[in-house]
Design a protein around this motif. Structure first.
Motif, short mmCIF file in Angstrom:
data_model
loop_
_atom_site.label_atom_id
_atom_site.label_comp_id
_atom_site.label_asym_id
_atom_site.label_seq_id
_atom_site.Cartn_x
_atom_site.Cartn_y
_atom_site.Cartn_z
N SER A 1 -17.37 5.36 2.54
CA SER A 1 -17.21 5.79 3.92
C SER A 1 -18.31 6.80 4.21
N MET A 2 -18.82 6.81 5.43
CA MET A 2 -19.84 7.79 5.78
C MET A 2 -19.45 8.47 7.09
N GLU A 3 -19.54 9.78 7.07
CA GLU A 3 -19.28 10.58 8.26
C GLU A 3 -20.29 11.71 8.28
N ASN A 4 -20.96 11.88 9.42
CA ASN A 4 -21.99 12.91 9.56
C ASN A 4 -23.03 12.83 8.44
N ARG A 5 -23.44 11.59 8.13
CA ARG A 5 -24.46 11.32 7.11
C ARG A 5 -24.04 11.79 5.72
N GLN A 6 -22.75 11.98 5.50
CA GLN A 6 -22.19 12.36 4.20
C GLN A 6 -21.38 11.19 3.67
N ILE A 7 -21.73 10.72 2.48
CA ILE A 7 -21.04 9.57 1.88
C ILE A 7 -19.81 10.05 1.10
N SER A 8 -18.71 9.34 1.28
CA SER A 8 -17.49 9.62 0.53
C SER A 8 -17.08 8.35 -0.21
N LEU A 9 -16.60 8.52 -1.42
CA LEU A 9 -16.14 7.40 -2.24
C LEU A 9 -14.64 7.55 -2.46
N PHE A 10 -13.93 6.45 -2.33
CA PHE A 10 -12.49 6.44 -2.51
C PHE A 10 -12.14 5.42 -3.58
N ARG A 11 -11.42 5.87 -4.59
CA ARG A 11 -11.05 5.00 -5.70
C ARG A 11 -10.24 3.80 -5.20
N HIS A 12 -10.64 2.62 -5.59
CA HIS A 12 -9.97 1.38 -5.24
C HIS A 12 -9.14 0.95 -6.45
N THR A 13 -8.10 0.19 -6.22
CA THR A 13 -7.23 -0.23 -7.32
C THR A 13 -7.85 -1.32 -8.18
N GLN A 14 -8.80 -2.07 -7.64
CA GLN A 14 -9.39 -3.19 -8.38
C GLN A 14 -10.31 -2.69 -9.49
N ARG A 15 -10.12 -3.25 -10.70
CA ARG A 15 -11.02 -3.00 -11.83
C ARG A 15 -11.74 -4.29 -12.15
N PHE A 16 -12.97 -4.20 -12.56
CA PHE A 16 -13.79 -5.35 -12.91
C PHE A 16 -14.00 -5.36 -14.41
N ASN A 17 -13.89 -6.54 -15.02
CA ASN A 17 -14.19 -6.66 -16.45
C ASN A 17 -15.61 -7.20 -16.61
N ALA A 18 -16.05 -7.30 -17.85
CA ALA A 18 -17.43 -7.74 -18.13
C ALA A 18 -17.70 -9.14 -17.58
N ALA A 19 -16.74 -10.05 -17.70
CA ALA A 19 -16.94 -11.42 -17.20
C ALA A 19 -17.09 -11.43 -15.68
N GLU A 20 -16.32 -10.61 -14.98
CA GLU A 20 -16.41 -10.56 -13.52
C GLU A 20 -17.75 -9.98 -13.06
N VAL A 21 -18.19 -8.91 -13.73
CA VAL A 21 -19.48 -8.32 -13.38
C VAL A 21 -20.62 -9.27 -13.75
N SER A 22 -20.48 -9.97 -14.88
CA SER A 22 -21.49 -10.98 -15.24
C SER A 22 -21.57 -12.05 -14.15
N GLY A 23 -20.42 -12.47 -13.62
CA GLY A 23 -20.40 -13.46 -12.54
C GLY A 23 -21.09 -12.95 -11.28
N LEU A 24 -20.88 -11.68 -10.94
CA LEU A 24 -21.56 -11.10 -9.77
C LEU A 24 -23.07 -11.09 -9.99
N ILE A 25 -23.49 -10.77 -11.21
CA ILE A 25 -24.92 -10.73 -11.52
C ILE A 25 -25.50 -12.14 -11.52
N GLN A 26 -24.74 -13.12 -12.00
CA GLN A 26 -25.21 -14.51 -11.93
C GLN A 26 -25.45 -14.91 -10.48
N ALA A 27 -24.51 -14.61 -9.59
CA ALA A 27 -24.67 -14.95 -8.17
C ALA A 27 -25.86 -14.21 -7.58
N HIS A 28 -26.03 -12.97 -7.95
CA HIS A 28 -27.16 -12.16 -7.48
C HIS A 28 -28.49 -12.79 -7.91
#
Length: 110
Positions: free
Chosen positions: A54-81
């Motif tokens: 999220s960004m407000e007044n040019r300040q970025i904020s990060l909010f923890r999401h419940t989703q976790r990624f494993n090595a296979a899922e990140v590998s899949g994202l990199i393959q698509a990339h």
């Protein structure tokens, strides 16, 4: 469970297979200054934790999401990339850990 990302990380934008390698909080702030965020954009850190942005007044904020990624899922994202760029053999892209997958993305950038 940390509420701050373990760097480096990757930024996955909604509807786009291209990933952005982010080495640090300061690089994240520099990269996203002029971006318009979607509710589906997500930062994935080196441990597989995900964060919404999220960004407000040019300040970025990060909010923890419940989703976790494993090595296979990140590998899949990199393959698509990498498929978008058509520069490497996709069948050879596989990483044993999320940290190694994200680190490899930095090498692919070169």
């Amino acid at each position: 469970m940390s509420s701050t990302p373990v760097w480096p990380a990757i930024l996955k934008l909604e509807g786009d297979d291209e990933l952005i390698f982010i080495a640090s909080q300061s690089q994240l702030e520099g990269e996203v200054t002029d971006m318009i965020f979607s509710n589906e954009d997500i930062l994935i850190d080196s441990e597989g934790a995900s964060f919404l942005l999220s960004m407000e007044n040019r300040q970025i904020s990060l909010f923890r999401h419940t989703q976790r990624f494993n090595a296979a899922e990140v590998s899949g994202l990199i393959q698509a990339h990498e498929f978008c760029k058509a520069e490497v053999c996709l069948t050879k892209i596989h990483f044993p850990t999320v940290r190694e997958a994200i680190a490899a993305l930095a090498l692919f950038k070169r």
